[in-house]
Write a protein that holds these residues in place. Structure first.
Motif, mmCIF file in Angstrom:
data_model
loop_
_atom_site.group_PDB
_atom_site.id
_atom_site.type_symbol
_atom_site.label_atom_id
_atom_site.label_comp_id
_atom_site.label_asym_id
_atom_site.label_seq_id
_atom_site.Cartn_x
_atom_site.Cartn_y
_atom_site.Cartn_z
ATOM 1 N N MET A 1 0.844 -1.176 0.000
ATOM 2 C CA MET A 1 0.000 0.000 0.000
ATOM 3 C C MET A 1 0.891 1.241 0.000
ATOM 4 N N GLU A 2 0.544 2.197 -0.807
ATOM 5 C CA GLU A 2 1.296 3.451 -0.909
ATOM 6 C C GLU A 2 1.149 4.264 0.366
ATOM 7 N N ARG A 3 2.246 4.680 0.936
ATOM 8 C CA ARG A 3 2.212 5.424 2.192
ATOM 9 C C ARG A 3 2.771 6.840 2.039
ATOM 10 N N THR A 4 2.940 7.304 0.804
ATOM 11 C CA THR A 4 3.534 8.615 0.572
ATOM 12 C C THR A 4 2.767 9.715 1.290
ATOM 13 N N SER A 5 1.447 9.695 1.221
ATOM 14 C CA SER A 5 0.671 10.761 1.855
ATOM 15 C C SER A 5 0.892 10.772 3.368
ATOM 16 N N THR A 6 1.021 9.607 3.968
ATOM 17 C CA THR A 6 1.292 9.532 5.404
ATOM 18 C C THR A 6 2.652 10.142 5.717
ATOM 19 N N HIS A 7 3.649 9.808 4.927
ATOM 20 C CA HIS A 7 4.996 10.341 5.165
ATOM 21 C C HIS A 7 5.037 11.859 5.003
ATOM 22 N N VAL A 8 4.345 12.368 4.004
ATOM 23 C CA VAL A 8 4.295 13.817 3.799
ATOM 24 C C VAL A 8 3.595 14.487 4.980
ATOM 25 N N ALA A 9 2.485 13.918 5.426
ATOM 26 C CA ALA A 9 1.756 14.482 6.568
ATOM 27 C C ALA A 9 2.617 14.458 7.827
ATOM 28 N N GLN A 10 3.335 13.350 8.048
ATOM 29 C CA GLN A 10 4.216 13.264 9.215
ATOM 30 C C GLN A 10 5.330 14.306 9.127
ATOM 31 N N ALA A 11 5.869 14.513 7.945
ATOM 32 C CA ALA A 11 6.922 15.514 7.769
ATOM 33 C C ALA A 11 6.387 16.923 8.053
ATOM 34 N N LEU A 12 5.174 17.209 7.579
ATOM 35 C CA LEU A 12 4.564 18.514 7.866
ATOM 36 C C LEU A 12 4.324 18.684 9.361
ATOM 37 N N GLY A 13 3.849 17.616 10.005
ATOM 38 C CA GLY A 13 3.645 17.662 11.447
ATOM 39 C C GLY A 13 4.953 17.883 12.194
ATOM 40 N N HIS A 14 5.996 17.199 11.783
ATOM 41 C CA HIS A 14 7.303 17.355 12.420
ATOM 42 C C HIS A 14 7.814 18.780 12.256
ATOM 43 N N LEU A 15 7.665 19.336 11.068
ATOM 44 C CA LEU A 15 8.079 20.718 10.827
ATOM 45 C C LEU A 15 7.299 21.680 11.725
ATOM 46 N N ALA A 16 6.000 21.449 11.849
ATOM 47 C CA ALA A 16 5.175 22.314 12.707
ATOM 48 C C ALA A 16 5.625 22.219 14.167
ATOM 49 N N ILE A 17 5.950 21.009 14.626
ATOM 50 C CA ILE A 17 6.430 20.834 16.001
ATOM 51 C C ILE A 17 7.738 21.593 16.201
ATOM 52 N N ARG A 18 8.626 21.505 15.228
ATOM 53 C CA ARG A 18 9.913 22.209 15.329
ATOM 54 C C ARG A 18 9.718 23.718 15.398
ATOM 55 N N GLN A 19 8.590 24.203 14.889
ATOM 56 C CA GLN A 19 8.283 25.631 14.937
ATOM 57 C C GLN A 19 7.417 25.983 16.148
ATOM 58 N N GLY A 20 7.232 25.016 17.045
ATOM 59 C CA GLY A 20 6.535 25.290 18.300
ATOM 60 C C GLY A 20 5.060 24.948 18.329
ATOM 61 N N ALA A 21 4.543 24.345 17.296
ATOM 62 C CA ALA A 21 3.112 24.009 17.258
ATOM 63 C C ALA A 21 2.842 22.710 18.014
ATOM 64 N N ASP A 22 1.624 22.622 18.522
ATOM 65 C CA ASP A 22 1.136 21.390 19.141
ATOM 66 C C ASP A 22 0.441 20.603 18.041
ATOM 67 N N VAL A 23 0.908 19.388 17.775
ATOM 68 C CA VAL A 23 0.401 18.581 16.661
ATOM 69 C C VAL A 23 -0.062 17.229 17.177
ATOM 70 N N ARG A 24 -1.189 16.768 16.650
ATOM 71 C CA ARG A 24 -1.662 15.416 16.965
ATOM 72 C C ARG A 24 -1.832 14.656 15.659
ATOM 73 N N PHE A 25 -1.226 13.471 15.580
ATOM 74 C CA PHE A 25 -1.326 12.581 14.423
ATOM 75 C C PHE A 25 -2.066 11.336 14.863
ATOM 76 N N THR A 26 -3.096 10.949 14.119
ATOM 77 C CA THR A 26 -3.869 9.765 14.478
ATOM 78 C C THR A 26 -4.582 9.211 13.258
ATOM 79 N N LYS A 27 -4.943 7.961 13.326
ATOM 80 C CA LYS A 27 -5.756 7.340 12.281
ATOM 81 C C LYS A 27 -7.180 7.883 12.382
ATOM 82 N N THR A 28 -7.795 8.116 11.255
ATOM 83 C CA THR A 28 -9.181 8.596 11.241
ATOM 84 C C THR A 28 -10.097 7.620 11.973
#
Length: 114
Positions: A1-28
């Motif tokens: 199964m293609e997981r590219t969208s998950t990896h991109v979302a995780q990378a965006l979340g990680h970037l937001a955390i590095r900039q001080g944001a509170d991020v929650r990642f979870t399965k729908t």
């Protein structure tokens, strides 16, 4: 199964955390189960507040299966309550394929898909 969208979302979340944001990642599916549990034990409002609270919420694997009416209502409420806050949704389906998964195809707001 293609997981590219998950990896991109995780990378965006990680970037937001590095900039001080509170991020929650979870399965729908976990969010929908959590809100369903809130209906059962009368903690729905508290659970919804916890999902609205983060600066960014990432819902992974959206549109994996048909939604019940209660799930569709909960999801629409979550999107509505998060208005003005970041929401990232990943899916292996095209947005145009989401509509048949809702019990009332007019439920998802067309603005979700751009």
């Amino acid at each position: 199964m293609e997981r590219t969208s998950t990896h991109v979302a995780q990378a965006l979340g990680h970037l937001a955390i590095r900039q001080g944001a509170d991020v929650r990642f979870t399965k729908t599916s976990r969010v929908l189960a959590e809100l369903a549990g809130g209906h059962a034990d009368r903690t729905w409002d508290k659970r919804m507040r916890e999902l609205v609270r983060p600066d960014a919420l990432i819902l992974d694997d959206f549109a994996m299966c048909r939604l019940t009416a209660a799930q569709a209502d909960d999801l629409c409420e979550l999107v509505s309550e998060r208005q003005g806050r970041s929401l990232i949704i990943t899916s292996n389906r095209a947005p145009s394929d989401w509509y048949p998964l809702f019990p009332n195809p007019s439920s998802p707001n067309r603005s979700w898909t751009g």
